[in-house]
Motif scaffolding. Structure first.
Motif, short mmCIF file in Angstrom:
data_model
loop_
_atom_site.label_atom_id
_atom_site.label_comp_id
_atom_site.label_asym_id
_atom_site.label_seq_id
_atom_site.Cartn_x
_atom_site.Cartn_y
_atom_site.Cartn_z
N ALA A 117 0.64 -1.34 0.00
CA ALA A 117 0.09 -0.03 -0.24
C ALA A 117 0.82 1.09 0.01
N ASN A 208 -7.38 5.00 4.57
CA ASN A 208 -6.18 3.62 5.36
C ASN A 208 -4.73 4.68 5.04
N THR A 209 -4.17 5.69 6.00
CA THR A 209 -3.34 6.51 5.50
C THR A 209 -2.11 6.13 6.36
N HIS A 210 -0.99 6.60 5.40
CA HIS A 210 0.19 5.91 5.49
C HIS A 210 1.05 7.22 5.45
N LEU A 225 0.05 9.14 2.28
CA LEU A 225 -0.64 8.94 1.37
C LEU A 225 -2.26 8.22 1.95
N ASN A 227 -4.96 5.59 1.39
CA ASN A 227 -6.22 4.40 0.92
C ASN A 227 -6.99 4.38 1.07
N SER A 237 -5.69 -1.97 2.89
CA SER A 237 -5.85 -1.09 1.81
C SER A 237 -6.40 -1.62 0.07
N LEU A 239 -5.38 -0.56 -2.38
CA LEU A 239 -4.18 -0.92 -2.93
C LEU A 239 -3.52 -1.81 -3.12
N THR A 240 -3.65 -2.97 -1.67
CA THR A 240 -2.98 -3.66 -1.52
C THR A 240 -2.89 -4.69 -3.14
N SER A 243 -0.79 -3.54 -5.74
CA SER A 243 -0.06 -3.96 -6.20
C SER A 243 0.54 -5.79 -6.10
#
Length: 258
Positions: A117, A208-210, A225, A227, A237, A239-240, A243
């Protein structure tokens, strides 16, 4: 049709399968005995590792747990089967990390650790050689993602952000084995000894923030980020899975298999 393998068949694995045309891939999913799933027509299940290795899948994606990495991935690599790992936190165990590296070398099979993510890992790898570099990674998610953890601690994040954890990547991987793989991806890129991990339940978090903050003699940097969470699992996320799909596609292209 290309035969590909999966370890586990939860939310992430289902999203991976849906990203490929049904008539182009035959999937073999290794699952625990007794597990019931409504499966797409091109997905078959096995309950023994030998039954996953037997069809010689072109690649396998682990999408289950750190325990699954330890139990199955070394043997897949020894058998010469390229494997993509979602549960990067498994590398918090140095003995297992060495086993995986050795198996990849012995079997001549690629071991792929996708970015998951995150973004900005190239920058972190660049500053990893600087001994004084320091990185702070914060996982900031809505309270719904940490409902069980908040209840266990007797805390509420209904109105204000609550810090659930701050410590090392290894501690984070042990405490949150299913939810902080991104933290260990940061640690592998920058160096485990350089990274501090923080976990925050925040009612104002849009997703879900990184957050990654870096200080070194090369300069300062910050990455943020946000997500969208998976519709089926708010801790993960969207995005996982994207990816992992990208990593699998790149691996197949590199091996001339797509």
């Amino acid at each position: 049709m290309v035969t590909l393998g999966l370890i586990g068949f939860g939310t992430i694995a289902r999203e991976i399968v849906s990203a490929f045309p049904v008539d182009s891939v035959c999937w073999v999913a290794l699952m625990r005995e007794g597990t019931r799933r409504d499966l797409p027509a091109n997905v078959s299940t096995v309950t023994q590792l030998d039954a996953l290795i037997g069809p010689r899948p072109r690649a396998v994606v682990e999408a289950a747990s750190q325990e699954a990495v330890a139990a199955y991935v070394p043997a897949l690599l020894d058998a010469g089967i390229p494997t993509i790992i979602a549960s990067i936190g498994a590398f918090a165990d140095p003995i297992l990390a060495a086993r995986l590296t050795d198996a990849s070398r012995n079997g001549g099979a690629r071991l792929v650790l996708p970015s998951g993510a995150l973004g900005g890992l190239d920058y972190l790898r660049a500053i990893a050689a600087l001994p004084e570099a320091r990185v702070r990674y914060t996982s900031r998610k809505p309270p719904a993602a940490w409902e069980v953890e908040l209840a266990t601690l007797g805390l509420s994040a209904e109105h204000d952000a609550v810090s659930l954890f701050e410590g090392t990547p290894a501690q984070a991987a042990k405490l949150y084995p299913k939810n902080l793989n991104a933290a260990f991806a940061v640690a592998l890129a920058a160096g485990i000894d350089k990274v501090t991990v923080r976990v925050v339940a925040d009612p104002k978090a849009a997703g879900n923030t990184h957050e990654i903050e870096v200080e070194s003699t090369a300069g300062t940097a910050s990455f943020r980020l946000v997500n969208a969470p998976s519709a089926s699992n708010p801790k993960t996320s969207m995005l996982t899975a994207l990816s992992l799909v990208a990593a699998l596609g790149e691996l197949l292209d590199r091996e001339g298999l797509s």
